[in-house]
Design an enzyme around this catalytic site. Structure first.
Site, short mmCIF file in Angstrom:
data_model
loop_
_atom_site.label_atom_id
_atom_site.label_comp_id
_atom_site.label_asym_id
_atom_site.label_seq_id
_atom_site.Cartn_x
_atom_site.Cartn_y
_atom_site.Cartn_z
N ASP A 116 0.88 -1.16 0.00
CA ASP A 116 0.00 0.00 0.00
C ASP A 116 0.92 1.22 0.00
OD1 ASP A 116 -2.40 1.64 0.54
OD2 ASP A 116 -1.50 1.88 2.52
N ASP A 157 -0.07 5.05 0.82
CA ASP A 157 -0.31 6.10 1.81
C ASP A 157 -0.36 5.55 3.23
OD1 ASP A 157 -0.74 8.26 -0.19
OD2 ASP A 157 -2.39 6.97 -0.77
#
Length: 228
Positions: free
Chosen positions: A12, A14
């Site tokens: 991922d 952020d």
């Protein structure tokens, strides 16, 4: 083949690779203030950590009764965010070390994020992570965002690997749920450490309750070697 066998790693972006949430908060706060919502706090922002920008502004339109269209809100928030992201996004130092460690081993890697493709590209190039992370999937490119598994399954497809051979690194409960739904193992590093008891994180193979402060590249690498 690397010392990790057939393992591939999907990140991922952020809150996992980079500390971009402050920029997302500032972009959202500015947008809502322009529409007359002046009391949007960091605690309010934390409720939306882990879901896509499109889903966030769709919820805001309903919750705050905003008159602008979802498309207008999305474009405005992305524009504000990109202005901030380009000027400075911090990579977590141990995450950068982890990426470099995996790259040296030849481990296939991808980024799968709820952000727009433009935002992902801007951050990866601005931080230099694009040198190692060339396979990128935005939730805008698949049917459903997290907690649906679509973005992770598409990342595995583009890497040419089986979902069961992938390990996901995630900071948010919807992402951990998406990894589980995709049949992938997960290293969970909660961005909001107070959410570490969320049931979605219970499915993670490795849960670092203390978040990024507890993450080290070597410990994650050693866990991968043991879990392969």
């Amino acid at each position: 083949m690397s010392g990790l066998g057939d393992t591939s790693v999907i990140f991922d972006l952020d809150g996992t690779l980079v500390d971009s949430e402050p920029n997302y908060y500032e972009a959202g706060r500015g947008l809502l203030a322009e529409h007359g919502i002046a009391d949007f706090t960091w605690a309010d922002h934390e409720r939306y950590v882990g879901i896509s920008t499109l889903e966030t502004v769709t919820l805001w339109k309903r919750e705050y009764g905003l008159r602008a269209s979802v498309d207008e809100l999305l474009a405005d928030k992305n524009r504000r965010y990109l202005d901030l992201a380009r000027t400075g996004t911090r990579v977590y130092p141990e995450m950068r070390k982890f990426v470099e460690l995996l790259a040296a081993e030849g481990v296939p890697m991808a980024v799968a994020s709820g952000s727009s493709r433009e935002a992902i590209t801007a951050i990866l190039s601005g931080t230099g992570l694009n040198a190692q992370l060339r396979t990128v999937v935005s939730a805008d490119e698949v049917g459903r965002g997290k907690p649906a598994p679509d973005v992770f399954l598409e990342a595995a497809r583009r890497l040419g690997v089986a979902p069961g051979d992938c390990v996901v690194l995630e900071d948010a409960a919807p992402g951990a749920a998406a990894a589980h739904a995709a049949g992938m193992r997960c290293i969970a590093i909660p961005y909001v450490t107070g959410q570490a008891d969320a049931p979605e994180f219970a499915t993670a193979g490795l849960l670092l309750r203390g978040g990024q402060g507890e993450f080290t590249a070597q410990a994650a690498y050693d866990w991968l070697r043991g879990a392969k």
